[in-house]
Design a protein around this motif. Sequence first.
Motif, short mmCIF file in Angstrom:
data_model
loop_
_atom_site.label_atom_id
_atom_site.label_comp_id
_atom_site.label_asym_id
_atom_site.label_seq_id
_atom_site.Cartn_x
_atom_site.Cartn_y
_atom_site.Cartn_z
N GLN A 117 0.60 5.34 1.29
CA GLN A 117 -0.31 6.13 1.98
C GLN A 117 0.54 7.43 1.96
O GLN A 117 1.73 7.71 2.78
N GLN A 176 -3.69 11.00 3.87
CA GLN A 176 -4.41 10.30 2.92
C GLN A 176 -4.83 9.04 3.28
O GLN A 176 -4.00 8.61 4.21
N ALA A 177 -5.65 8.29 2.51
CA ALA A 177 -6.15 6.96 3.13
C ALA A 177 -4.79 6.13 2.26
O ALA A 177 -4.36 6.28 1.17
N PRO A 178 -4.62 4.82 2.89
CA PRO A 178 -3.59 3.91 2.18
C PRO A 178 -4.18 3.54 0.85
O PRO A 178 -5.59 3.20 1.15
N TYR A 180 0.93 -1.38 0.13
CA TYR A 180 -0.08 -0.04 0.06
C TYR A 180 1.02 1.32 -0.02
O TYR A 180 1.99 1.25 0.62
#
Lengths: 112, 114
Positions: free
Chosen positions: B37, B41-43, B35
Amino acid sequence: RKEVEQDPGPFNVPEGATVAFNCTYSNSASQSFFWYRQDCRKEPKLLMSVYSSGNEDGRFTAQLNRASQYISLLIRDSKLSDSATYLCVVNTEPGGYNKLIFGAGTRLAVHP
Amino acid sequence: DAMVIQNPRYQVTQFGKPVTLSCSQTLNHNVMYWYQQKSSQAPKLLFHYYDKDFNNEADTPDNFQSRRPNTSFCFLDIRSPGLGDAAMYLCATSRGTSTAYEQYFGPGTRLTVT
């Protein structure tokens, strides 16, 4: 429109307060739902799963409303140690694999 | 005991200079994920491996590649890092691909591009 939307906060509350976070998701095919906690500059950690019947873990209560595509987290008797970012996460299975979709998180700051 | 290990924890690279981030796991899980990130912010899932099968997300830039030489290790290669690639990179694992399986995250590698 983002797949998972949350109020970014921050929520600044005193110790002992009750605070509620909300989250909406756009994909009606989403299958599993979670709240993760992320401390500053650390990895996300699973706080709790969310079930349609609602579930409680100590001071934390999570609710899911599939019809409204809405998820909530209630924290009672807030502690200083609850200060963190809370990520709403939904799990879909596009093509048969486990895909987590994260919201951007709601920041909580608990003060003395 | 650490279950998902990422090295290094902090990495600084120069603009355009290839960089490799490492992830290892002691859980013997079949699936490994990467992921990205960015700050506040969102992963965002970049890709995942189910055993040796590589699955790229449709919007992952070609600049990002991955290798999984064995069950325990997975690498993220950024061929020509840009300033916009500065982020926390999170590795995660799960036993299988079903939504019933929890994903376990490593501590992340924070990448700075100068």
